[in-house]
Design an enzyme around this catalytic site. Structure first.
Site, PDB file in Angstrom:
ATOM      1  N   SER A 185       0.850  -1.302  -0.014  1.00  0.00           N
ATOM      2  CA  SER A 185       0.030   0.003   0.091  1.00  0.00           C
ATOM      3  C   SER A 185       0.825   1.369   0.143  1.00  0.00           C
ATOM      4  CB  SER A 185      -0.793  -0.178   1.304  1.00  0.00           C
ATOM      5  OG  SER A 185      -0.257  -0.127   2.380  1.00  0.00           O
TER       6      SER A 185
ATOM      7  N   LEU B 273       3.297   4.056   1.419  1.00  0.00           N
ATOM      8  CA  LEU B 273       3.516   4.807   2.834  1.00  0.00           C
ATOM      9  C   LEU B 273       1.966   5.414   3.058  1.00  0.00           C
ATOM     10  CD1 LEU B 273       6.969   6.514   3.161  1.00  0.00           C
ATOM     11  CD2 LEU B 273       6.093   4.548   4.255  1.00  0.00           C
ATOM     12  N   HIS B 274       1.128   4.649   3.280  1.00  0.00           N
ATOM     13  CA  HIS B 274      -0.373   5.034   3.265  1.00  0.00           C
ATOM     14  C   HIS B 274      -0.766   3.879   4.578  1.00  0.00           C
ATOM     15  CE1 HIS B 274      -0.703   7.338   0.135  1.00  0.00           C
ATOM     16  NE2 HIS B 274       0.110   6.470  -0.486  1.00  0.00           N
ATOM     17  N   ALA B 275      -1.942   4.209   5.452  1.00  0.00           N
ATOM     18  CA  ALA B 275      -2.465   3.556   6.364  1.00  0.00           C
ATOM     19  C   ALA B 275      -1.639   2.990   7.450  1.00  0.00           C
ATOM     20  CB  ALA B 275      -3.447   2.531   5.841  1.00  0.00           C
TER      21      ALA B 275
ATOM     22  N   PRO C 157       1.398   1.041   7.146  1.00  0.00           N
ATOM     23  CA  PRO C 157       2.702   1.224   7.119  1.00  0.00           C
ATOM     24  C   PRO C 157       3.170   2.862   7.720  1.00  0.00           C
ATOM     25  CG  PRO C 157       1.948   0.097   5.234  1.00  0.00           C
ATOM     26  CD  PRO C 157       0.872   0.587   6.037  1.00  0.00           C
TER      27      PRO C 157
END
Length: 90
Positions: free
Chosen positions: A12, A14-16, A18
């Site tokens: 994903s 660098l979102h949510a 991570p």
């Protein structure tokens, strides 16, 4: 100034999850760290909003920088984290 490059491994980007794990690691390092993509500006790596604004997808190369004492070790640890698929980790 210490500087490292890393390739984002999480599916994903660098979102949510991570991004949250990375921001927590930056805060635990206790030093100011910046993150950037390509020729973009250096952003605060300890800010979830900055990370989301990067638009760093899986495979994106990012640059981490810090001029604080202990930066080499901290950046090495952060690079290892970025190069791990944090979406696959439980």
């Amino acid at each position: 100034m210490a500087e490292r490059q890393a390739t984002v491994a999480s599916s994903s980007g660098l979102h949510a999850r991570p991004a949250k794990l990375f921001v927590n690691a930056v805060k635990e390092a206790g030093i100011p760290v910046t993150i950037s993509v390509a020729d973009g500006p250096d952003l605060n790596a300890g800010s979830i909003l900055s990370l989301m604004g990067l638009g760093a997808a899986q495979g994106t190369v990012v640059t981490l920088k810090s001029d604080a004492e202990g930066a080499d070790e901290a950046l090495d640890s952060l690079v290892t984290l970025l190069q791990t698929d944090l979406d696959a980790e439980e």
